[in-house]
Design a protein around this motif. Sequence first.
Motif, PDB file in Angstrom:
ATOM      1  N   ARG A  30     -12.318  -1.780   0.233  1.00 53.11           N
ATOM      2  CA  ARG A  30     -12.643  -0.983  -0.991  1.00 53.11           C
ATOM      3  C   ARG A  30     -12.027   0.129  -0.918  1.00 53.11           C
ATOM      4  O   ARG A  30     -11.034   0.499  -2.050  1.00 53.11           O
ATOM      5  CB  ARG A  30     -14.170  -0.315  -0.952  1.00 53.11           C
ATOM      6  N   SER A  32      -8.855   0.163   0.375  1.00 50.73           N
ATOM      7  CA  SER A  32      -7.423  -0.541   0.205  1.00 50.73           C
ATOM      8  C   SER A  32      -7.428  -0.916  -1.426  1.00 50.73           C
ATOM      9  O   SER A  32      -6.497  -0.691  -1.854  1.00 50.73           O
ATOM     10  CB  SER A  32      -7.346  -1.638   0.933  1.00 50.73           C
ATOM     11  N   ALA A  33      -8.502  -1.484  -1.842  1.00 53.23           N
ATOM     12  CA  ALA A  33      -8.389  -1.902  -3.408  1.00 53.23           C
ATOM     13  C   ALA A  33      -8.126  -0.441  -4.160  1.00 53.23           C
ATOM     14  O   ALA A  33      -7.431  -0.600  -5.276  1.00 53.23           O
ATOM     15  CB  ALA A  33      -9.634  -2.663  -3.523  1.00 53.23           C
ATOM     16  N   GLU A  34      -8.918   0.780  -3.909  1.00 56.26           N
ATOM     17  CA  GLU A  34      -8.852   1.851  -4.731  1.00 56.26           C
ATOM     18  C   GLU A  34      -7.180   2.211  -4.639  1.00 56.26           C
ATOM     19  O   GLU A  34      -6.577   2.838  -5.297  1.00 56.26           O
ATOM     20  CB  GLU A  34      -9.529   2.805  -4.066  1.00 56.26           C
ATOM     21  N   GLU A  35      -6.481   2.135  -3.494  1.00 52.94           N
ATOM     22  CA  GLU A  35      -5.256   2.422  -3.215  1.00 52.94           C
ATOM     23  C   GLU A  35      -4.287   1.658  -3.972  1.00 52.94           C
ATOM     24  O   GLU A  35      -3.501   2.027  -4.543  1.00 52.94           O
ATOM     25  CB  GLU A  35      -5.021   2.596  -1.650  1.00 52.94           C
ATOM     26  N   ASP A  36      -4.673   0.273  -4.014  1.00 51.97           N
ATOM     27  CA  ASP A  36      -3.927  -0.496  -4.773  1.00 51.97           C
ATOM     28  C   ASP A  36      -3.973  -0.329  -6.146  1.00 51.97           C
ATOM     29  O   ASP A  36      -3.040  -0.428  -6.962  1.00 51.97           O
ATOM     30  CB  ASP A  36      -4.167  -2.119  -4.402  1.00 51.97           C
ATOM     31  N   GLY A  37      -5.163   0.025  -6.742  1.00 53.75           N
ATOM     32  CA  GLY A  37      -5.511   0.166  -7.942  1.00 53.75           C
ATOM     33  C   GLY A  37      -4.786   1.711  -8.461  1.00 53.75           C
ATOM     34  O   GLY A  37      -4.141   1.389  -9.626  1.00 53.75           O
ATOM     35  N   GLU A  38      -4.542   2.537  -7.659  1.00 55.62           N
ATOM     36  CA  GLU A  38      -4.020   3.492  -7.929  1.00 55.62           C
ATOM     37  C   GLU A  38      -2.579   3.322  -8.175  1.00 55.62           C
ATOM     38  O   GLU A  38      -1.973   4.066  -8.900  1.00 55.62           O
ATOM     39  CB  GLU A  38      -4.311   4.731  -7.045  1.00 55.62           C
ATOM     40  N   LYS A  39      -1.718   2.486  -7.020  1.00 56.65           N
ATOM     41  CA  LYS A  39      -0.557   2.241  -7.093  1.00 56.65           C
ATOM     42  C   LYS A  39      -0.306   1.474  -8.480  1.00 56.65           C
ATOM     43  O   LYS A  39       0.820   1.702  -9.157  1.00 56.65           O
ATOM     44  CB  LYS A  39      -0.133   1.413  -6.028  1.00 56.65           C
ATOM     45  N   ILE A  40      -0.961   0.614  -8.789  1.00 56.26           N
ATOM     46  CA  ILE A  40      -0.723  -0.224 -10.046  1.00 56.26           C
ATOM     47  C   ILE A  40      -1.109   0.540 -11.217  1.00 56.26           C
ATOM     48  O   ILE A  40      -0.183   0.502 -12.192  1.00 56.26           O
ATOM     49  CB  ILE A  40      -1.898  -1.386 -10.230  1.00 56.26           C
ATOM     50  N   LYS A  41      -1.860   1.518 -11.301  1.00 51.04           N
ATOM     51  CA  LYS A  41      -1.986   2.635 -12.554  1.00 51.04           C
ATOM     52  C   LYS A  41      -0.696   3.386 -12.452  1.00 51.04           C
ATOM     53  O   LYS A  41      -0.094   3.425 -13.281  1.00 51.04           O
ATOM     54  CB  LYS A  41      -3.284   3.269 -12.067  1.00 51.04           C
TER      55      LYS A  41
END
Length: 102
Positions: A30, A32-41
């Motif tokens: 979770r 890691s997914a939040e961090e990846d989501g933030e990077k994508i955003k």
Amino acid sequence: MNEVIASILDAEKKAEEIVKLSTEKAKTIRISAEEDGEKIKNGAVAVFKLHRAAAIKSAEKRAEEQYAAIIEEGERSAAEIAKQTAAETDYYAEQIVKGITD
């Protein structure tokens, strides 16, 4: 019987450990997914800003070109009007001079 109870207790202990490890792994996933989501955003925001800046620059360039074309047409029209007015002014000035001198 003791073996069955020991087996059940061992299975429960293993199940608890599996649940604990799964919970920890789920938290890690979770995060890691939040961090990846933030990077994508953040990447999408940066790309949007670049596209926005390019669109503004393109619009400004088109506006400047249109402005220059309008000014050029205005200058041509003004020059033509000045030319016509000068010719008419010369004609009327000659008429006034003739009227005075005759």
